[in-house]
Scaffold this active site. Sequence first.
Site, PDB file in Angstrom:
ATOM      1  N   ASP A  26      -6.972  -2.876   0.842  1.00  0.00           N
ATOM      2  CA  ASP A  26      -6.694  -2.599  -0.702  1.00  0.00           C
ATOM      3  C   ASP A  26      -6.577  -3.049  -1.330  1.00  0.00           C
ATOM      4  OD1 ASP A  26      -3.914  -2.329   0.142  1.00  0.00           O
ATOM      5  OD2 ASP A  26      -3.545  -1.027  -0.353  1.00  0.00           O
ATOM      6  N   ASP A  82       6.600   7.484  -0.571  1.00  0.00           N
ATOM      7  CA  ASP A  82       6.295   8.460  -0.366  1.00  0.00           C
ATOM      8  C   ASP A  82       5.064   9.066   0.279  1.00  0.00           C
ATOM      9  OD1 ASP A  82       3.874   6.799  -1.201  1.00  0.00           O
ATOM     10  OD2 ASP A  82       3.462   7.974  -3.588  1.00  0.00           O
ATOM     11  N   HIS A 136       2.097   6.817   1.203  1.00  0.00           N
ATOM     12  CA  HIS A 136       1.159   6.656   0.915  1.00  0.00           C
ATOM     13  C   HIS A 136       0.993   5.227   2.566  1.00  0.00           C
ATOM     14  CE1 HIS A 136       3.225   2.956  -1.568  1.00  0.00           C
ATOM     15  NE2 HIS A 136       1.960   2.737  -1.224  1.00  0.00           N
ATOM     16  N   GLU A 165      -2.543   7.832  -2.063  1.00  0.00           N
ATOM     17  CA  GLU A 165      -1.530   8.657  -2.492  1.00  0.00           C
ATOM     18  C   GLU A 165      -1.611  10.038  -1.882  1.00  0.00           C
ATOM     19  OE1 GLU A 165       1.081   6.931  -3.659  1.00  0.00           O
ATOM     20  OE2 GLU A 165       0.214   5.023  -5.512  1.00  0.00           O
TER      21      GLU A 165
HETATM   22  C1  GLP Z   1       2.006  -1.310  -1.119  1.00  0.00           C
HETATM   23  C2  GLP Z   1       0.402  -1.061  -0.689  1.00  0.00           C
HETATM   24  C3  GLP Z   1       0.782  -0.587   0.965  1.00  0.00           C
HETATM   25  C4  GLP Z   1       2.312  -0.849   1.223  1.00  0.00           C
HETATM   26  C5  GLP Z   1       3.387  -0.348   1.232  1.00  0.00           C
HETATM   27  C6  GLP Z   1       4.918  -0.850   1.373  1.00  0.00           C
HETATM   28  O1  GLP Z   1       1.803   0.158  -2.394  1.00  0.00           O
HETATM   29  N1  GLP Z   1      -0.678  -0.950  -0.783  1.00  0.00           N
HETATM   30  O2  GLP Z   1      -0.137  -0.670   2.102  1.00  0.00           O
HETATM   31  O3  GLP Z   1       2.340  -0.166   3.116  1.00  0.00           O
HETATM   32  O4  GLP Z   1       2.939  -0.903  -0.764  1.00  0.00           O
HETATM   33  O5  GLP Z   1       4.967  -1.869   0.775  1.00  0.00           O
HETATM   34  P1  GLP Z   1       6.413  -2.721   2.092  1.00  0.00           P
HETATM   35  O6  GLP Z   1       5.787  -2.845   3.275  1.00  0.00           O
HETATM   36  O7  GLP Z   1       6.650  -3.486   0.855  1.00  0.00           O
HETATM   37  O8  GLP Z   1       7.115  -1.879   2.542  1.00  0.00           O
END
Ligand code: GLP
Length: 240
Positions: free
Chosen positions: A67, A136, A138, A143
Amino acid sequence: MKIIRAKDYNDMSRKAANIISAQVIMKPDSVLGLATGATPVGTYKQLIDWYKKGDIDFSEVTTINLDEYRGLPKTHSQSYWYYMHENFFNHVNIPENKIHLPDGSNLNSEAACEEYEEIIRKAGGIDLQLLGIGTDGHIGFNEPGEAFELLTHCVDLTQSTIDSNQKFFGDEEMPRQAYTMGIKSIMQARKVLMIVNGESKADIIERALFGRVTPEVPASVLQMHPDFTIIGDEAAFSKI
Ligand code: GLP
């Protein structure tokens, strides 16, 4: 579904890096689907370390990231392009023309997303997709509530994601939209490897792995993937 318990963050990172490096050794021209966020930083560090020791060679690897924020130029310090170069690409030998992220600077959403799916198709699909998970549920930026059958598309970020990520942007307002590979694009990867750490993820991990498969918990779809592995530390797995 394979559940691998790690002692702590470092152990999780090492185990994930081992699986990625085995993938690249077995198939040097692997297509790796990569993720951002805090979780994979240690995995990338470990891979860099093994690359520097000569244990792993990325010269034939293609990468396809999950993304990117819509509207951020690559050079912005919070773009995922920037993150990936800082945390991984600048330190290993993946040829720049084999590195792919959605083009956040292209404001024509339809064109940007179609172009990205074409890149995935031309690469022959993803061999191993690395994933984190949002609190959440995702994955990528899919989402809660998003249809399982979507390919790469433009999303409106939820308040929960904005609340989690605004801190990285300081005083500047963070983007409200992103381009993300869809659930369908992720499910088409031949292998999926999720990494997860910390207590804040414990509840969602229980729901994602053992709850109902529903678009309300996007990661729950992975229960249906034929080759899904999750590595978590003790805190993240404290409720399962
Ligand atoms: C972001 C990214 C996700 C990621 C998520 C969790 O929103 N788009 O790909 O998995 O955050 O991030 P973290 O690893 O910092 O908890």
